[in-house]
Motif scaffolding. Structure first.
Motif, PDB file in Angstrom:
ATOM      1  N   VAL A 115       0.833  -1.199   0.000  1.00  0.00           N
ATOM      2  CA  VAL A 115       0.000   0.000   0.000  1.00  0.00           C
ATOM      3  C   VAL A 115       0.869   1.251   0.000  1.00  0.00           C
ATOM      4  O   VAL A 115       1.754   1.399   0.850  1.00  0.00           O
ATOM      5  CB  VAL A 115      -0.921   0.022   1.248  1.00  0.00           C
ATOM      6  N   HIS A 116       0.622   2.132  -0.949  1.00  0.00           N
ATOM      7  CA  HIS A 116       1.239   3.461  -0.937  1.00  0.00           C
ATOM      8  C   HIS A 116       0.249   4.381  -0.228  1.00  0.00           C
ATOM      9  O   HIS A 116      -0.782   4.724  -0.795  1.00  0.00           O
ATOM     10  CB  HIS A 116       1.502   3.950  -2.361  1.00  0.00           C
ATOM     11  N   PRO A 117       0.544   4.780   1.014  1.00  0.00           N
ATOM     12  CA  PRO A 117      -0.439   5.529   1.804  1.00  0.00           C
ATOM     13  C   PRO A 117      -0.492   7.016   1.453  1.00  0.00           C
ATOM     14  O   PRO A 117      -0.348   7.891   2.301  1.00  0.00           O
ATOM     15  CB  PRO A 117       0.042   5.299   3.238  1.00  0.00           C
ATOM     16  N   LYS A 118      -0.705   7.318   0.208  1.00  0.00           N
ATOM     17  CA  LYS A 118      -0.826   8.696  -0.260  1.00  0.00           C
ATOM     18  C   LYS A 118      -2.201   9.230   0.127  1.00  0.00           C
ATOM     19  O   LYS A 118      -3.158   8.463   0.211  1.00  0.00           O
ATOM     20  CB  LYS A 118      -0.642   8.720  -1.785  1.00  0.00           C
ATOM     21  N   HIS A 119      -2.292  10.505   0.336  1.00  0.00           N
ATOM     22  CA  HIS A 119      -3.533  11.236   0.592  1.00  0.00           C
ATOM     23  C   HIS A 119      -4.080  11.081   1.998  1.00  0.00           C
ATOM     24  O   HIS A 119      -5.224  11.430   2.254  1.00  0.00           O
ATOM     25  CB  HIS A 119      -4.600  10.918  -0.461  1.00  0.00           C
ATOM     26  N   VAL A 120      -3.258  10.544   2.926  1.00  0.00           N
ATOM     27  CA  VAL A 120      -3.630  10.588   4.338  1.00  0.00           C
ATOM     28  C   VAL A 120      -3.245  11.973   4.870  1.00  0.00           C
ATOM     29  O   VAL A 120      -2.620  12.771   4.164  1.00  0.00           O
ATOM     30  CB  VAL A 120      -2.926   9.463   5.144  1.00  0.00           C
ATOM     31  N   ILE A 121      -3.594  12.260   6.099  1.00  0.00           N
ATOM     32  CA  ILE A 121      -3.355  13.582   6.695  1.00  0.00           C
ATOM     33  C   ILE A 121      -1.907  14.039   6.490  1.00  0.00           C
ATOM     34  O   ILE A 121      -1.658  15.196   6.145  1.00  0.00           O
ATOM     35  CB  ILE A 121      -3.715  13.575   8.194  1.00  0.00           C
ATOM     36  N   GLU A 122      -0.954  13.144   6.658  1.00  0.00           N
ATOM     37  CA  GLU A 122       0.465  13.510   6.592  1.00  0.00           C
ATOM     38  C   GLU A 122       0.997  13.669   5.170  1.00  0.00           C
ATOM     39  O   GLU A 122       2.127  14.125   4.994  1.00  0.00           O
ATOM     40  CB  GLU A 122       1.333  12.454   7.300  1.00  0.00           C
ATOM     41  N   ASN A 123       0.230  13.277   4.166  1.00  0.00           N
ATOM     42  CA  ASN A 123       0.766  13.256   2.810  1.00  0.00           C
ATOM     43  C   ASN A 123      -0.297  13.666   1.793  1.00  0.00           C
ATOM     44  O   ASN A 123      -0.951  12.819   1.192  1.00  0.00           O
ATOM     45  CB  ASN A 123       1.320  11.861   2.497  1.00  0.00           C
ATOM     46  N   PHE A 124      -0.476  14.956   1.592  1.00  0.00           N
ATOM     47  CA  PHE A 124      -1.416  15.510   0.619  1.00  0.00           C
ATOM     48  C   PHE A 124      -2.826  14.950   0.819  1.00  0.00           C
ATOM     49  O   PHE A 124      -3.340  14.202  -0.006  1.00  0.00           O
ATOM     50  CB  PHE A 124      -0.921  15.242  -0.808  1.00  0.00           C
ATOM     51  N   PRO A 125      -3.475  15.295   1.967  1.00  0.00           N
ATOM     52  CA  PRO A 125      -4.806  14.772   2.273  1.00  0.00           C
ATOM     53  C   PRO A 125      -5.803  15.035   1.144  1.00  0.00           C
ATOM     54  O   PRO A 125      -5.845  16.138   0.598  1.00  0.00           O
ATOM     55  CB  PRO A 125      -5.217  15.521   3.536  1.00  0.00           C
ATOM     56  N   LEU A 126      -6.570  14.012   0.811  1.00  0.00           N
ATOM     57  CA  LEU A 126      -7.494  14.137  -0.310  1.00  0.00           C
ATOM     58  C   LEU A 126      -8.664  13.176  -0.141  1.00  0.00           C
ATOM     59  O   LEU A 126      -8.498  12.058   0.354  1.00  0.00           O
ATOM     60  CB  LEU A 126      -6.754  13.833  -1.615  1.00  0.00           C
ATOM     61  N   MET A 127      -9.808  13.599  -0.540  1.00  0.00           N
ATOM     62  CA  MET A 127     -11.029  12.809  -0.627  1.00  0.00           C
ATOM     63  C   MET A 127     -11.306  12.007   0.650  1.00  0.00           C
ATOM     64  O   MET A 127     -11.316  12.567   1.741  1.00  0.00           O
ATOM     65  CB  MET A 127     -10.997  11.935  -1.879  1.00  0.00           C
ATOM     66  N   GLU A 128     -11.513  10.718   0.546  1.00  0.00           N
ATOM     67  CA  GLU A 128     -11.940   9.886   1.671  1.00  0.00           C
ATOM     68  C   GLU A 128     -10.847   9.631   2.714  1.00  0.00           C
ATOM     69  O   GLU A 128     -11.149   9.175   3.808  1.00  0.00           O
ATOM     70  CB  GLU A 128     -12.501   8.551   1.167  1.00  0.00           C
ATOM     71  N   LEU A 129      -9.591   9.917   2.391  1.00  0.00           N
ATOM     72  CA  LEU A 129      -8.508   9.732   3.366  1.00  0.00           C
ATOM     73  C   LEU A 129      -8.061  11.053   3.996  1.00  0.00           C
ATOM     74  O   LEU A 129      -7.137  11.079   4.788  1.00  0.00           O
ATOM     75  CB  LEU A 129      -7.295   9.048   2.710  1.00  0.00           C
ATOM     76  N   ARG A 130      -8.733  12.137   3.675  1.00  0.00           N
ATOM     77  CA  ARG A 130      -8.298  13.465   4.131  1.00  0.00           C
ATOM     78  C   ARG A 130      -8.297  13.612   5.650  1.00  0.00           C
ATOM     79  O   ARG A 130      -7.568  14.435   6.186  1.00  0.00           O
ATOM     80  CB  ARG A 130      -9.147  14.553   3.487  1.00  0.00           C
TER      81      ARG A 130
END
Length: 93
Positions: free
Chosen positions: A35-50
């Motif tokens: 899993v590449h955990p992109k788009h979580v809070i720590e890494n460019f938060p976006l959409m459903e993982l923001r």
């Protein structure tokens, strides 16, 4: 099967749970979910993982029946450009 990264942010928590369940169903024991955990809070938060942080995402995947195995960091390709990042590997139990 082609590698698919950077899709989790499209799915809400219930949809992600269904996805993890289906992945676990089709993987052989001892197979790896990467899993590449992109788009979580720590890494460019976006959409459903923001509103999800990295540890919460990791726990979510473990609660689905995967065991955390390793974190591999380095230069990754994302949206046609290179960036520093990490991939989390989980083993299907």
């Amino acid at each position: 099967i082609r590698d698919r990264y950077d899709i989790l942010h499209y799915f809400n928590i219930e949809e992600r749970k269904l996805l993890y369940h289906e992945i676990l169903r089709i993987l052989k024991t001892e197979s790896i979910l990467s899993v590449h955990p992109k788009h979580v809070i720590e890494n460019f938060p976006l959409m459903e993982l923001r509103n999800v942080n990295l540890e919460e995402l990791k726990n979510e995947i473990e609660m689905a029946g995967f065991e955390f195995s390793s974190k591999v960091c380095g230069e990754l390709s994302h949206d046609n450009y290179l960036e520093e990042g990490c991939v989390l590997n989980f083993i299907a139990e």
